[in-house]
Design a protein around this motif. Structure first.
Motif, mmCIF file in Angstrom:
data_model
loop_
_atom_site.group_PDB
_atom_site.id
_atom_site.type_symbol
_atom_site.label_atom_id
_atom_site.label_comp_id
_atom_site.label_asym_id
_atom_site.label_seq_id
_atom_site.Cartn_x
_atom_site.Cartn_y
_atom_site.Cartn_z
ATOM 1 N N GLU A 24 -6.669 -8.419 -0.908
ATOM 2 C CA GLU A 24 -5.260 -8.523 -0.508
ATOM 3 C C GLU A 24 -5.059 -9.637 0.507
ATOM 4 O O GLU A 24 -5.979 -9.974 1.270
ATOM 5 N N THR A 25 -3.858 -10.155 0.563
ATOM 6 C CA THR A 25 -3.477 -11.118 1.594
ATOM 7 C C THR A 25 -3.785 -10.547 2.980
ATOM 8 O O THR A 25 -3.460 -9.393 3.265
ATOM 9 N N GLY A 26 -4.395 -11.368 3.823
ATOM 10 C CA GLY A 26 -4.802 -10.892 5.145
ATOM 11 C C GLY A 26 -6.260 -11.279 5.339
ATOM 12 O O GLY A 26 -6.795 -12.117 4.594
ATOM 13 N N ASP A 27 -6.919 -10.672 6.297
ATOM 14 C CA ASP A 27 -8.331 -11.023 6.518
ATOM 15 C C ASP A 27 -9.186 -10.614 5.309
ATOM 16 O O ASP A 27 -10.290 -11.124 5.140
ATOM 17 N N SER A 28 -8.667 -9.741 4.464
ATOM 18 C CA SER A 28 -9.398 -9.367 3.249
ATOM 19 C C SER A 28 -9.672 -10.589 2.369
ATOM 20 O O SER A 28 -10.687 -10.653 1.682
ATOM 21 N N TRP A 29 -8.774 -11.569 2.383
ATOM 22 C CA TRP A 29 -9.034 -12.818 1.638
ATOM 23 C C TRP A 29 -10.346 -13.452 2.109
ATOM 24 O O TRP A 29 -11.187 -13.828 1.300
ATOM 25 N N TRP A 81 1.245 -16.654 -4.743
ATOM 26 C CA TRP A 81 2.459 -15.892 -4.382
ATOM 27 C C TRP A 81 2.250 -15.182 -3.057
ATOM 28 O O TRP A 81 3.143 -15.153 -2.210
ATOM 29 N N GLY A 82 1.095 -14.550 -2.861
ATOM 30 C CA GLY A 82 0.744 -13.988 -1.550
ATOM 31 C C GLY A 82 1.648 -12.874 -1.072
ATOM 32 O O GLY A 82 2.028 -12.818 0.103
ATOM 33 N N HIS A 83 1.992 -11.949 -1.941
ATOM 34 C CA HIS A 83 2.858 -10.819 -1.593
ATOM 35 C C HIS A 83 2.008 -9.696 -1.011
ATOM 36 O O HIS A 83 1.181 -9.115 -1.729
ATOM 37 N N ILE A 84 2.194 -9.358 0.255
ATOM 38 C CA ILE A 84 1.387 -8.261 0.792
ATOM 39 C C ILE A 84 1.756 -6.977 0.054
ATOM 40 O O ILE A 84 2.913 -6.744 -0.288
ATOM 41 N N GLY A 85 0.742 -6.172 -0.242
ATOM 42 C CA GLY A 85 0.944 -4.946 -1.011
ATOM 43 C C GLY A 85 0.660 -5.127 -2.495
ATOM 44 O O GLY A 85 0.567 -4.143 -3.236
ATOM 45 N N VAL A 119 -7.989 -4.026 1.400
ATOM 46 C CA VAL A 119 -6.577 -4.181 1.779
ATOM 47 C C VAL A 119 -6.376 -3.833 3.257
ATOM 48 O O VAL A 119 -7.017 -2.909 3.773
ATOM 49 N N GLY A 120 -5.488 -4.565 3.913
ATOM 50 C CA GLY A 120 -5.178 -4.294 5.316
ATOM 51 C C GLY A 120 -4.131 -3.193 5.444
ATOM 52 O O GLY A 120 -3.426 -2.871 4.476
ATOM 53 N N ASP A 121 -4.018 -2.636 6.639
ATOM 54 C CA ASP A 121 -3.057 -1.545 6.870
ATOM 55 C C ASP A 121 -1.615 -1.995 6.632
ATOM 56 O O ASP A 121 -0.818 -1.285 6.018
ATOM 57 N N GLY A 122 -1.290 -3.218 7.073
ATOM 58 C CA GLY A 122 0.072 -3.708 6.910
ATOM 59 C C GLY A 122 0.437 -3.851 5.440
ATOM 60 O O GLY A 122 1.520 -3.437 5.002
ATOM 61 N N SER A 123 -0.442 -4.415 4.669
ATOM 62 C CA SER A 123 -0.186 -4.596 3.237
ATOM 63 C C SER A 123 -0.059 -3.259 2.542
ATOM 64 O O SER A 123 0.815 -3.057 1.697
ATOM 65 N N GLY A 160 -2.267 -3.685 12.607
ATOM 66 C CA GLY A 160 -1.221 -4.708 12.627
ATOM 67 C C GLY A 160 -1.473 -5.839 11.657
ATOM 68 O O GLY A 160 -2.413 -5.817 10.869
ATOM 69 N N TYR A 161 -0.579 -6.822 11.742
ATOM 70 C CA TYR A 161 -0.592 -7.975 10.849
ATOM 71 C C TYR A 161 -1.464 -9.080 11.440
ATOM 72 O O TYR A 161 -0.941 -10.096 11.907
ATOM 73 N N THR A 162 -2.781 -8.899 11.407
ATOM 74 C CA THR A 162 -3.662 -9.826 12.115
ATOM 75 C C THR A 162 -3.546 -11.269 11.618
ATOM 76 O O THR A 162 -3.545 -12.211 12.404
ATOM 77 N N ILE A 163 -3.429 -11.449 10.314
ATOM 78 C CA ILE A 163 -3.358 -12.835 9.802
ATOM 79 C C ILE A 163 -2.147 -13.548 10.411
ATOM 80 O O ILE A 163 -2.201 -14.741 10.715
ATOM 81 N N GLU A 164 -1.076 -12.805 10.627
ATOM 82 C CA GLU A 164 0.116 -13.414 11.205
ATOM 83 C C GLU A 164 -0.071 -13.669 12.702
ATOM 84 O O GLU A 164 0.468 -14.632 13.237
HETATM 85 N N1 TPP Z 1 6.201 -10.011 3.219
HETATM 86 C C1 TPP Z 1 5.598 -10.115 2.035
HETATM 87 C C2 TPP Z 1 6.124 -9.361 0.847
HETATM 88 N N2 TPP Z 1 4.490 -10.850 1.880
HETATM 89 C C3 TPP Z 1 4.000 -11.548 2.916
HETATM 90 N N3 TPP Z 1 2.904 -12.283 2.696
HETATM 91 C C4 TPP Z 1 4.591 -11.439 4.192
HETATM 92 C C5 TPP Z 1 5.708 -10.650 4.288
HETATM 93 C C6 TPP Z 1 4.044 -12.150 5.404
HETATM 94 N N4 TPP Z 1 2.697 -11.622 5.733
HETATM 95 C C7 TPP Z 1 1.599 -12.263 5.356
HETATM 96 S S1 TPP Z 1 0.213 -11.491 5.827
HETATM 97 C C8 TPP Z 1 1.063 -10.257 6.594
HETATM 98 C C9 TPP Z 1 2.437 -10.475 6.457
HETATM 99 C C10 TPP Z 1 3.477 -9.592 7.017
HETATM 100 C C11 TPP Z 1 0.363 -9.166 7.324
HETATM 101 C C12 TPP Z 1 -0.805 -8.566 6.615
HETATM 102 O O1 TPP Z 1 -1.318 -7.552 7.419
HETATM 103 P P1 TPP Z 1 -2.506 -6.624 6.987
HETATM 104 O O2 TPP Z 1 -2.340 -6.216 5.575
HETATM 105 O O3 TPP Z 1 -2.653 -5.525 7.971
HETATM 106 O O4 TPP Z 1 -3.771 -7.576 6.998
HETATM 107 P P2 TPP Z 1 -4.556 -8.234 8.238
HETATM 108 O O5 TPP Z 1 -3.931 -9.574 8.444
HETATM 109 O O6 TPP Z 1 -4.397 -7.348 9.410
HETATM 110 O O7 TPP Z 1 -5.947 -8.367 7.754
#
Ligand code: TPP
Length: 564
Positions: A387-392, A412-416, A438-442, A469-473
């Motif tokens: 998933e998008t985030g540090d998991s990448w 596309w990089g859609h979290i979730g 997957v990260g908690d935010g996603s 939290g959203y660490t990548i951000e």
């Molecule tokens: N909304 C959508 C639908 N997709 C996005 N990529 C973003 C907002 C912006 N965004 C990119 S990464 C991220 C957000 C909000 C946070 C991801 O957090 P998490 O899943 O906890 O991963 P971590 O960075 O903590 O590893």
């Protein structure tokens, strides 16, 4: 019984190899859903909402080559546009099908539910045109065969999504039976002369260079037509180093002796960047250069590129249209000269394997230990979703054993994305061992779709990394908005069981707890297992931090004003 528009669409979907169609019902599509259901080769898969439905179809297209998502007008379709956008960016033929108002309503100027409250009902089609390669709206039943065939053929050829709108009173309307399916599915082959010319131009160009390198991108797999196998042949004929973009991880075998790592600028693995930047010729195969894949443009190769794309090739000083990627790579493999200079150099500068310390069971869980334990889980049957985030970054650094597959939604990089996409994928490949990082935010974006994994008894392992939290951000640009509400994730997935499910939710705060949880996940063959891994908020990869800083710098470039 009469043959209908809905039957026609169902038969075409089955003929192109779709076995599951993803749906959310609504009154504009109910008759259509009945017709699709009546086809014995299609299994209906209900989703919790249309965003998830479209992302599940996106994941199914990764596994199956093509997929279908069926939604209702506006309230459904506008949410499903998101997964459709992903399919566009990721080059996946997803067929988005929407029910629409009764054909009499527009001309009678009726106001209708699920619409903008105006009497213009064309807006959804107009919006769909921007995010698909072909968008059609059936207005009369006799046009349905032509429009449905056209949209599906465009999608299959372009490897992009298409859109088909069917009014609620036409799904059950009478329609002719489909003609031969080859009219829809037959591939376009290369123009012979262009193929010959492109291959000889490429051999000549490469023979004049001393240090050629191949760079593999994500469109290689999307091209289909045997391109992946052909690339291995070409690489062996050339003998050169082969680097892979992060979104193409796994598209060239990582145990191949010419694999030199993931090229991702300064966050590359196995020093792939040193050999890519040393090259004097770069054969880019299905590559995608974005701000993300080039680390905020810091890693854009600065020599002229030869680009072999799905349906054309472009070299410094030449271009050839209608050259199919698989055919081009196969042809070039027979004409190219062997030159292994970049492998000789790479073997000199290749970094030694890093020794990974094994934690003792009572040690607090860390990101590195999670990666070490996931690495041990990977086998030839694994598909890893990151998933998008540090998991990448953690996922990209893992070594894929032969046969293991890797899925990432980097354009596309859609979290979730990973939760519904892994669900869709698993339906098509129930034999594969599916692991999601997957990260908690996603996870909070699409958590409901775990309930479909429960419903369909899919033993997907979800490694949820909870760093609060959203660490990548945080690394790109921090603020209070990057903090999120903590959940009890393990308890949540068990709530999805209702009265009869087999989901397991576990937590791991130490290395030993993770080991035990992974064992329990492997034993749970009847449903998903989520393992919540708690790590320190500041425990993130060096790669994420470095990459984040460069991407932030690219985002922050001041506007360039012309001439003042
Ligand atoms: N909304 C959508 C639908 N997709 C996005 N990529 C973003 C907002 C912006 N965004 C990119 S990464 C991220 C957000 C909000 C946070 C991801 O957090 P998490 O899943 O906890 O991963 P971590 O960075 O903590 O590893």
């Amino acid at each position: 019984t009469k043959y209908t528009v809905g039957d026609y669409l169902a038969e075409r979907l089955a003929q192109i190899g779709i076995r599951h169609h993803f749906v959310v019902p609504g009154d504009y599509n109910l008759v259509l859903l009945d017709k699709l259901q009546a086809n014995p080769n299609l299994t209906e898969v209900g989703c919790a909402n249309e965003l998830n439905c479209s992302l599940a179809a996106e994941g199914y297209a990764r596994a199956n080559g093509v997929s279908a998502c069926v939604v209702t007008f506006s309230v459904g379709a506008l949410s499903a546009f998101n997964g459709t956008g992903s399919a566009y960016a990721e080059n996946l033929p997803l067929i988005l099908i929407s029910g629409s108002p009764n054909t009499n309503d527009a001309s009678q100027f009726h106001l209708l539910h699920h619409t903008l409250g105006t009497t213009d009902y064309s807006y959804q089609l107009e919006m769909a045109k921007k995010i698909t390669c072909c968008a059609v709206a059936v207005a009369r039943a006799h046009e349905a065969p032509r429009l449905i065939d056209r949209a599906i053929r465009h999608a299959l050829l372009a490897r992009k999504p298409c859109y088909i709108e069917i009014p609620t009173n036409l799904s059950g309307a009478e329609c002719v039976r489909p003609g031969p399916i080859s009219a829809v599915t037959d591939p376009v082959t290369s123009d012979k002369a262009a193929l010959e010319a492109a291959a000889s131009c490429a051999s000549e160009y490469l023979s004049g260079k001393l240090k050629p390198v191949i760079l593999v991108g994500p469109k290689l797999r999307r091209a289909g037509d045997g391109a992946e196998q052909a690339l291995i042949k070409l690489a062996e004929a050339m003998g050169c180093a082969v680097a892979v973009q992060p979104a193409a991880k796994g598209m060239f075998p990582e145990d191949h002796k010419q694999f030199v790592g993931i090229f991702w600028g300064t966050v590359s693995t196995d020093a792939a960047d040193s050999i890519v930047h040393w090259a004097d010729a770069l054969l880019c195969v299905g590559t995608v250069f974005t701000d993300y894949s080039t680390v905020g443009w810091t890693a854009m190769p600065d020599i002229p590129l030869m680009a072999a794309e799905m349906d054309h090739v472009t070299f410094p000083g030449a271009h050839f249209s209608r050259v199919r990627l698989g055919e081009f790579l196969s042809h070039l493999a027979t004409t190219v000269k062997f030159n292994n200079s970049t492998m000789i150099e790479y073997n000199r500068l290749k970094p030694d394997p890093v020794l990974v310390r094994t934690a003792t069971p009572s040690d607090e869980l860390t990101r590195k230990e999670i990666s070490r334990q996931i690495q041990a889980l990977l086998d030839s049957k694994t598909t890893l979703f990151v998933e998008t985030g540090d998991s990448w970054f953690n996922g990209v650094q893992l070594k894929l054993p032969p046969g293991a597959l890797f899925e990432i939604e980097m354009a596309w990089g859609h979290i979730g994305w990973s939760i519904p996409a892994a669900f869709g994928y698993a339906l098509r490949h129930p034999d594969r061992k599916i692991i999601v990082m997957v990260g908690d935010g996603s996870f909070q974006v699409t958590a409901q779709e775990v309930s479909q994994m429960v419903r369909f008894n899919l033993p997907i392992t979800i490694i949820l990394i909870n760093n609060r939290g959203y660490t990548i951000e945080v690394e790109i640009h921090d603020g209070s908005y990057n903090k999120i509400k903590n959940w009890n994730y393990a308890l949540l997935v068990q709530a999805f069981n209702g009265e009869d499910g087999n989901a397991k939710g576990l937590t791991a705060k130490t290395a030993g707890e993770l080991q035990d949880a992974i064992k329990a996940a492997e034993e749970n063959t009847k449903g998903p297992t989520l393992i919540e891994c708690s790590i320190d908020q500041d425990d993130c990869s060096r790669e994420l931090i470095t990459w984040g800083h460069f991407v932030a710098a690219a985002n922050a470039r001041p506007p360039r004003l012309p001439g003042i």
